[in-house]
Scaffold this motif. Structure first.
Motif, PDB file in Angstrom:
ATOM      1  N   ARG A 140      26.075  49.531  24.010  1.00  0.00           N
ATOM      2  CA  ARG A 140      26.429  50.720  24.778  1.00  0.00           C
ATOM      3  C   ARG A 140      27.947  50.872  24.736  1.00  0.00           C
ATOM      4  NH1 ARG A 140      21.836  51.859  24.636  1.00  0.00           N
ATOM      5  NH2 ARG A 140      20.504  52.845  26.206  1.00  0.00           N
ATOM      6  N   PRO A 141      28.451  52.121  24.710  1.00  0.00           N
ATOM      7  CA  PRO A 141      29.900  52.318  24.688  1.00  0.00           C
ATOM      8  C   PRO A 141      30.606  51.684  25.888  1.00  0.00           C
ATOM      9  CG  PRO A 141      28.763  54.352  24.101  1.00  0.00           C
ATOM     10  CD  PRO A 141      27.706  53.401  24.578  1.00  0.00           C
ATOM     11  N   PHE A 142      29.995  51.784  27.074  1.00  0.00           N
ATOM     12  CA  PHE A 142      30.598  51.170  28.258  1.00  0.00           C
ATOM     13  C   PHE A 142      29.492  50.859  29.261  1.00  0.00           C
ATOM     14  CE2 PHE A 142      32.974  50.575  32.107  1.00  0.00           C
ATOM     15  CZ  PHE A 142      34.218  50.122  31.701  1.00  0.00           C
ATOM     16  N   TRP A 143      29.089  49.599  29.274  1.00  0.00           N
ATOM     17  CA  TRP A 143      28.080  49.103  30.226  1.00  0.00           C
ATOM     18  C   TRP A 143      28.553  47.706  30.579  1.00  0.00           C
ATOM     19  CZ3 TRP A 143      23.784  51.994  31.826  1.00  0.00           C
ATOM     20  CH2 TRP A 143      22.794  51.321  32.545  1.00  0.00           C
ATOM     21  N   LEU A 144      29.391  47.619  31.614  1.00  0.00           N
ATOM     22  CA  LEU A 144      30.212  46.438  31.864  1.00  0.00           C
ATOM     23  C   LEU A 144      30.235  46.147  33.358  1.00  0.00           C
ATOM     24  CD1 LEU A 144      33.701  45.949  30.215  1.00  0.00           C
ATOM     25  CD2 LEU A 144      33.384  45.456  32.639  1.00  0.00           C
ATOM     26  N   ALA A 145      30.326  44.854  33.699  1.00  0.00           N
ATOM     27  CA  ALA A 145      30.340  44.480  35.112  1.00  0.00           C
ATOM     28  C   ALA A 145      31.210  43.251  35.322  1.00  0.00           C
ATOM     29  CB  ALA A 145      28.921  44.214  35.596  1.00  0.00           C
ATOM     30  N   VAL A 146      31.858  43.210  36.485  1.00  0.00           N
ATOM     31  CA  VAL A 146      32.689  42.062  36.852  1.00  0.00           C
ATOM     32  C   VAL A 146      32.268  41.553  38.224  1.00  0.00           C
ATOM     33  CG1 VAL A 146      34.650  42.809  35.456  1.00  0.00           C
ATOM     34  CG2 VAL A 146      34.513  43.524  37.858  1.00  0.00           C
ATOM     35  N   GLN A 147      32.450  40.253  38.434  1.00  0.00           N
ATOM     36  CA  GLN A 147      32.059  39.644  39.697  1.00  0.00           C
ATOM     37  C   GLN A 147      33.141  39.803  40.763  1.00  0.00           C
ATOM     38  OE1 GLN A 147      28.790  37.915  40.401  1.00  0.00           O
ATOM     39  NE2 GLN A 147      29.832  38.851  42.144  1.00  0.00           N
ATOM     40  N   TRP A 148      34.342  40.161  40.340  1.00  0.00           N
ATOM     41  CA  TRP A 148      35.437  40.302  41.297  1.00  0.00           C
ATOM     42  C   TRP A 148      35.585  41.746  41.760  1.00  0.00           C
ATOM     43  CZ3 TRP A 148      36.440  39.107  36.056  1.00  0.00           C
ATOM     44  CH2 TRP A 148      37.160  40.058  35.324  1.00  0.00           C
ATOM     45  N   HIS A 149      36.628  41.989  42.555  1.00  0.00           N
ATOM     46  CA  HIS A 149      36.874  43.317  43.136  1.00  0.00           C
ATOM     47  C   HIS A 149      38.177  43.887  42.577  1.00  0.00           C
ATOM     48  CE1 HIS A 149      33.710  43.816  46.212  1.00  0.00           C
ATOM     49  NE2 HIS A 149      33.672  42.494  46.147  1.00  0.00           N
ATOM     50  N   PRO A 150      38.120  44.551  41.427  1.00  0.00           N
ATOM     51  CA  PRO A 150      39.352  45.080  40.820  1.00  0.00           C
ATOM     52  C   PRO A 150      40.003  46.174  41.641  1.00  0.00           C
ATOM     53  CG  PRO A 150      37.425  45.919  39.676  1.00  0.00           C
ATOM     54  CD  PRO A 150      36.928  44.861  40.618  1.00  0.00           C
ATOM     55  N   GLU A 151      39.236  46.820  42.511  1.00  0.00           N
ATOM     56  CA  GLU A 151      39.803  47.906  43.312  1.00  0.00           C
ATOM     57  C   GLU A 151      40.788  47.396  44.361  1.00  0.00           C
ATOM     58  OE1 GLU A 151      36.385  46.478  45.801  1.00  0.00           O
ATOM     59  OE2 GLU A 151      36.812  46.684  43.658  1.00  0.00           O
ATOM     60  N   THR A 152      40.800  46.088  44.622  1.00  0.00           N
ATOM     61  CA  THR A 152      41.657  45.543  45.674  1.00  0.00           C
ATOM     62  C   THR A 152      43.022  45.094  45.164  1.00  0.00           C
ATOM     63  OG1 THR A 152      40.862  43.262  45.411  1.00  0.00           O
ATOM     64  CG2 THR A 152      39.630  44.706  46.913  1.00  0.00           C
ATOM     65  N   ARG A 153      43.241  45.131  43.855  1.00  0.00           N
ATOM     66  CA  ARG A 153      44.508  44.674  43.284  1.00  0.00           C
ATOM     67  C   ARG A 153      45.053  45.737  42.341  1.00  0.00           C
ATOM     68  NH1 ARG A 153      44.434  38.788  43.873  1.00  0.00           N
ATOM     69  NH2 ARG A 153      46.227  38.638  42.493  1.00  0.00           N
ATOM     70  N   GLU A 154      46.208  45.477  41.783  1.00  0.00           N
ATOM     71  CA  GLU A 154      46.761  46.388  40.772  1.00  0.00           C
ATOM     72  C   GLU A 154      46.083  46.079  39.437  1.00  0.00           C
ATOM     73  OE1 GLU A 154      50.953  46.115  40.746  1.00  0.00           O
ATOM     74  OE2 GLU A 154      51.189  46.850  42.793  1.00  0.00           O
ATOM     75  N   ASP A 155      44.822  46.448  39.359  1.00  0.00           N
ATOM     76  CA  ASP A 155      43.950  46.092  38.235  1.00  0.00           C
ATOM     77  C   ASP A 155      43.166  47.340  37.843  1.00  0.00           C
ATOM     78  OD1 ASP A 155      42.331  44.847  36.396  1.00  0.00           O
ATOM     79  OD2 ASP A 155      41.104  43.800  37.861  1.00  0.00           O
ATOM     80  N   ALA A 156      43.885  48.426  37.619  1.00  0.00           N
ATOM     81  CA  ALA A 156      43.235  49.712  37.376  1.00  0.00           C
ATOM     82  C   ALA A 156      42.724  49.860  35.947  1.00  0.00           C
ATOM     83  CB  ALA A 156      44.195  50.855  37.687  1.00  0.00           C
ATOM     84  N   GLY A 157      42.978  48.864  35.091  1.00  0.00           N
ATOM     85  CA  GLY A 157      42.556  48.979  33.697  1.00  0.00           C
ATOM     86  C   GLY A 157      41.076  49.217  33.543  1.00  0.00           C
ATOM     87  N   LEU A 158      40.265  48.555  34.357  1.00  0.00           N
ATOM     88  CA  LEU A 158      38.816  48.745  34.280  1.00  0.00           C
ATOM     89  C   LEU A 158      38.437  50.180  34.620  1.00  0.00           C
ATOM     90  CD1 LEU A 158      37.326  45.484  35.805  1.00  0.00           C
ATOM     91  CD2 LEU A 158      36.805  46.454  33.576  1.00  0.00           C
ATOM     92  N   PHE A 159      39.066  50.717  35.641  1.00  0.00           N
ATOM     93  CA  PHE A 159      38.742  52.078  36.048  1.00  0.00           C
ATOM     94  C   PHE A 159      39.256  53.101  35.030  1.00  0.00           C
ATOM     95  CE2 PHE A 159      38.326  49.665  39.916  1.00  0.00           C
ATOM     96  CZ  PHE A 159      37.203  50.221  40.506  1.00  0.00           C
ATOM     97  N   ARG A 160      40.419  52.835  34.451  1.00  0.00           N
ATOM     98  CA  ARG A 160      40.912  53.733  33.385  1.00  0.00           C
ATOM     99  C   ARG A 160      39.969  53.705  32.199  1.00  0.00           C
ATOM    100  NH1 ARG A 160      46.086  51.789  34.937  1.00  0.00           N
ATOM    101  NH2 ARG A 160      46.005  50.194  33.309  1.00  0.00           N
ATOM    102  N   SER A 161      39.468  52.522  31.856  1.00  0.00           N
ATOM    103  CA  SER A 161      38.542  52.422  30.721  1.00  0.00           C
ATOM    104  C   SER A 161      37.233  53.147  31.031  1.00  0.00           C
ATOM    105  CB  SER A 161      38.264  50.953  30.403  1.00  0.00           C
ATOM    106  OG  SER A 161      39.433  50.332  29.907  1.00  0.00           O
TER     107      SER A 161
END
Length: 230
Positions: free
Chosen positions: A202-223
Motif C-alpha cells: 500500500r502507498p501509505f498504511w503505517l502505524a507507530v506505537q508512540w505518540h508523534p503528535e506530542t513532540r516536534e515529530d510532524a514528519g509522519l503527519f506530513r507524509s
C-alpha cells in the motif's frame, strides 16, 4: 484543495461548562498537527459500518487515534488481569473504517492503540501487558505521564523516509503488537518492543506505537498528508 484527514475519537462522559454528558472528544493536538502538516482534520466519532463506507468515500486520509485497550476477543484471547476498559463501540467502528479504507486504498496512519488495532485487523495479536515482557513500566509510567523510549528505525522503510533515524519518542501504552501478518516491522525499542509496522503493498498504511503528535515529530503527519494529496 487541502486533503481531508479523518481522525477517530473517544465517546466518553465529559464535563465542560454546566454540562456533564456523553461527548465525542479527542486531544486537540491531533487536529492541530494535521493542520500544521497541510491537511484539514475531520473528527470521526463511533458509528456503524454503513457510515464507515460513506465516510471513506469522502476522505483523503485516515488516522486511527490512541485510546483504550483493544478487546482481547477481537483476536481470540482471554483478557489479561491488567487488560481493562476496552470500548466495543470504538473497536467495531475503527475496524469497519479500516475495512473500507483498505478497499479504497486510503492512506492510513495508526497511533498507539491505532497500531494495535491495525495489526488485529490484519489477523495479528497483542501483548496484553508489556511490562510482563520487558520487566519495567518505561512505556507507560502511569497517570497522564508519557514514557521516553529510544527507537531504532529500519533503514529503507516508509517510516525512515518520513522521520529518518528517530531517537527518542513519547509513549503511553501497556499493550503492544505481538503478531502482525502482512506488515513488516519498521522500528523497535532497545528492549525489543515493536514500535512501528507498515505494509509494503500500500502507498501509505503505517502505524507507530508512540505518540508523534506530542513532540516536534510532524514528519509522519506530513507524509500522511502528502499521500492523501495524491
Amino acid at each position: 484543495m487541502k486533503p481531508l484527514i479523518g481522525v477517530t475519537t473517544y465517546r466518553e462522559q465529559s464535563r465542560w461548562g454546566v454540562w456533564d454528558e456523553k461527548a465525542d472528544v479527542l486531544h486537540a493536538v491531533y487536529a492541530q498537527t494535521i493542520e500544521a502538516a497541510g491537511g484539514v482534520a475531520v473528527l470521526l466519532p463511533p458509528s456503524d459500518a454503513d457510515a464507515a463506507l460513506a465516510l471513506v468515500g469522502r476522505l483523503d486520509g485516515l488516522v486511527i487515534a490512541g485510546g483504550a485497550d483493544v478487546d482481547p476477543w477481537q483476536y481470540g484471547a482471554e483478557p489479561h488481569e491488567r487488560t481493562e476498559g476496552w470500548r466495543p463501540d470504538r473497536d467495531t467502528w475503527e475496524l469497519a473504517l479500516l475495512d473500507a479504507a483498505w478497499e479504497a486504498r486510503l492512506p492510513v496512519l495508526g497511533i498507539c492503540r491505532g497500531m494495535q488495532l491495525m495489526a488485529v485487523h490484519g489477523g495479528g495479536s497483542l501483548v496484553q501487558h508489556v511490562p510482563d515482557a520487558v520487566g519495567d513500566e518505561r512505556h507507560s509510567p502511569g497517570g497522564d505521564e508519557y514514557g521516553e523510549i529510544a527507537v531504532d528505525v529500519v533503514p529503507g522503510t516508509k517510516l525512515a523516509g518520513a522521520i529518518g533515524e528517530l531517537g527518542v519518542v513519547s509513549c503511553h501504552h501497556h499493550q503492544g503488537v505481538r503478531e502482525h501478518p502482512g506488515f513488516i516491522a519498521s522500528a523497535h525499542a532497545a528492549d525489543g518492543t515493536l514500535e512501528a509496522i507498515e505494509r509494503q503493498d500500500r502507498p501509505f498504511w503505517l502505524a507507530v506505537q508512540w505518540h508523534p503528535e506530542t513532540r516536534e515529530d510532524a514528519g509522519l503527519f506530513r507524509s500522511l498528508v502528502d499521500a492523501a494529496s495524491q
